[in-house]
Design an enzyme around this catalytic site. Sequence first.
Site, PDB file in Angstrom:
ATOM      1  N   PRO A   2       0.824  -1.218   0.000  1.00  0.00           N
ATOM      2  CA  PRO A   2       0.000   0.000   0.000  1.00  0.00           C
ATOM      3  C   PRO A   2       0.853   1.259   0.000  1.00  0.00           C
ATOM      4  O   PRO A   2       1.791   1.370   0.775  1.00  0.00           O
ATOM      5  CB  PRO A   2      -0.801  -0.110   1.298  1.00  0.00           C
ATOM      6  CG  PRO A   2      -0.728  -1.544   1.690  1.00  0.00           C
ATOM      7  CD  PRO A   2       0.572  -2.057   1.164  1.00  0.00           C
ATOM      8  N   GLU A   3       0.552   2.173  -0.905  1.00  0.00           N
ATOM      9  CA  GLU A   3       1.225   3.469  -0.960  1.00  0.00           C
ATOM     10  C   GLU A   3       0.196   4.542  -0.623  1.00  0.00           C
ATOM     11  O   GLU A   3      -0.907   4.216  -0.178  1.00  0.00           O
ATOM     12  CB  GLU A   3       1.833   3.690  -2.357  1.00  0.00           C
ATOM     13  CG  GLU A   3       2.819   2.574  -2.742  1.00  0.00           C
ATOM     14  CD  GLU A   3       3.429   2.763  -4.127  1.00  0.00           C
ATOM     15  OE1 GLU A   3       3.523   3.915  -4.594  1.00  0.00           O
ATOM     16  OE2 GLU A   3       3.802   1.764  -4.750  1.00  0.00           O
TER      17      GLU A   3
END
Length: 276
Positions: A2-3
């Site tokens: 996840p960014e």
Amino acid sequence: MPELPEVEVIRRGLRSLVRGKVFAAPRIFTPKTVAYPEPELFARRLTGRRVEELGRQGKFLLFFLDRGELVFHLRMTGRLVYLPEKAPLPHDGTLRLFLPFADGSGLFFGDLRKFGRVWLFQQKEERVHAGLHRLGPDIYEQVDEDQFLALLRRRERSRLKPLLLDQHFVAGLGNIYVDESLFRCGLHPRKRVAELSEEERRKLYRAIRETLEEGIRWGGTSTRDYRDARGDRGRFQERLQVYGRQGRPCRCGCTIRRIRVAGRGTYYCPGCQGKE
Ligand SMILES: [Zn+2]
């Protein structure tokens, strides 16, 4: 992993579901997931706290409480999913933490690889335990175009890919969105800041913003484990132009390549982004 867009999608999804709710006693299945304070104290301090607002800084998800702050970093495979009242707890081998609310609903924290972490802070000074004091400004919320140019001027010798991944420079970008942003503005990942004209620097900033906005609009990228606050997959992986597409044709006709830049697998198009 996840960014910024994935964490932002989770934040927006959870916000309306958990604001105003009061935590009951947490159930900790994997003690090392609780990074601070030690699990027993974490459980005691969290019980009875109310969620006032949700925030985000880079890839950190923040729960502002009536006293203190609950902080998550999902790292590689972490998932934070809202479970409505009476929903069964998924014992799927990834369950690390369950944070029930007093009304019977709760937050499921699943994490296959066990790198994700949670912290509970009562004082601002405690944020040092998560490294939040050293985190750069959030690229989406806290940096405008001129500020970005000023930040670049301090790092003229750096190569673009490792610089944009450096969370002390700006916070929020990871491998997927850096590669997609560099493709969007036609810059090679190994280029140095000093080689960029002012126009190219401005194009880079706009490419990053557009890529992040598109990522958020499509609900994030689910290449592997990422799920939103309700457990659904994102759809931005269907719109990726270079990431994970080595050997496939770019829209320009060239073949997309995978190289290593500063130790990270990096995808780019030699036609659109130049040889070096
Ligand atoms: Zn191309």
